[in-house]
Scaffold this active site. Structure first.
Site, PDB file in Angstrom:
ATOM      1  N   HIS A 160      15.691  24.985  25.623  1.00  0.00           N
ATOM      2  CA  HIS A 160      15.791  25.489  24.253  1.00  0.00           C
ATOM      3  C   HIS A 160      17.075  24.988  23.590  1.00  0.00           C
ATOM      4  CE1 HIS A 160      13.362  29.130  25.796  1.00  0.00           C
ATOM      5  NE2 HIS A 160      12.558  28.472  24.976  1.00  0.00           N
ATOM      6  N   LYS A 202       4.165  42.286  23.732  1.00  0.00           N
ATOM      7  CA  LYS A 202       4.775  41.723  24.933  1.00  0.00           C
ATOM      8  C   LYS A 202       6.020  42.501  25.308  1.00  0.00           C
ATOM      9  CE  LYS A 202       3.477  36.861  24.903  1.00  0.00           C
ATOM     10  NZ  LYS A 202       4.020  35.502  24.860  1.00  0.00           N
ATOM     11  N   ARG A 213       7.176  19.615  25.493  1.00  0.00           N
ATOM     12  CA  ARG A 213       7.453  19.285  26.890  1.00  0.00           C
ATOM     13  C   ARG A 213       6.427  18.315  27.461  1.00  0.00           C
ATOM     14  NH1 ARG A 213       7.770  25.476  28.683  1.00  0.00           N
ATOM     15  NH2 ARG A 213       5.926  25.359  27.401  1.00  0.00           N
ATOM     16  N   SER A 236      10.948  29.806  29.983  1.00  0.00           N
ATOM     17  CA  SER A 236      11.575  31.102  30.247  1.00  0.00           C
ATOM     18  C   SER A 236      10.827  31.858  31.332  1.00  0.00           C
ATOM     19  CB  SER A 236      11.613  31.944  28.966  1.00  0.00           C
ATOM     20  OG  SER A 236      12.420  31.339  27.992  1.00  0.00           O
TER      21      SER A 236
END
Length: 176
Positions: A26, A50, A99, A136
């Protein structure tokens, strides 16, 4: 003399995410964006469905600590559509890291939806290959099993992880 006083508006972009926690991947994207834009907003998006490891205040504090050296990063939380965040702050661009090819499919759909809703453009920055596997979720999982994540997160995040996560199978009070 500021750029606004020179008659040119400041170039602004947002890097959105949940950042639970922020990783070196990040930071790579935020740092690169901070060299391209006058002001980079890091929007910690709130998803009430979440349950995060870090609460929103902790995430903001960690991101502020980790981005302080850039000098042009603003960190805020937001609950709602990212395009509304952009409209409210007159931000014309979203910066996202990619990514892998699998990220592109999802992010392209989001970019097209965001542009259709509000005209906000999305710029994709390829992630540094050293961070291409990093998320993460993986950081939290490895830390929970007692793995070394020191090379995956900045020091303030590592300390916060150690304070929050006791490796599975470790007795209470055994963490040093």
């Amino acid at each position: 003399m500021s750029r606004e006083s020179e008659g040119r508006p400041l170039r602004r972009a947002v890097c959105p995410g949940s950042f639970d926690p922020i990783t070196n991947g990040h930071l790579d994207i935020v740092g690169r964006a901070s060299r391209l834009y006058d002001i980079v907003h890091v929007a910690v998006m709130i998803n009430k469905s979440k349950k995060g490891l870090f609460d929103i205040g902790e995430r903001i504090s960690l991101i502020e600590q980790c981005t302080r050296a850039y000098g042009n990063v603003v960190v805020e939380s937001y609950h709602g559509l990212l395009v509304d965040y952009c409209k409210e702050r007159d931000i014309p661009a979203i910066v996202k890291g990619l990514r892998a090819v699998s990220d592109f499919d999802y992010e392209l759909q989001m970019a097209q939806m965001n542009n259709g809703l509000s005209g906000v453009e999305t710029l994709f920055i390829p992630t540094n290959p050293t961070h291409s596997f990093l998320s993460s979720s993986l950081v939290k999982e490895v830390a929970a099993w007692g793995g070394d994540v020191s090379h995956l997160v900045p020091e303030p995040v590592l300390a916060a992880l150690h304070a929050k996560v006791r490796p599975r199978g470790e007795a209470p009070g055994a963490q040093g």
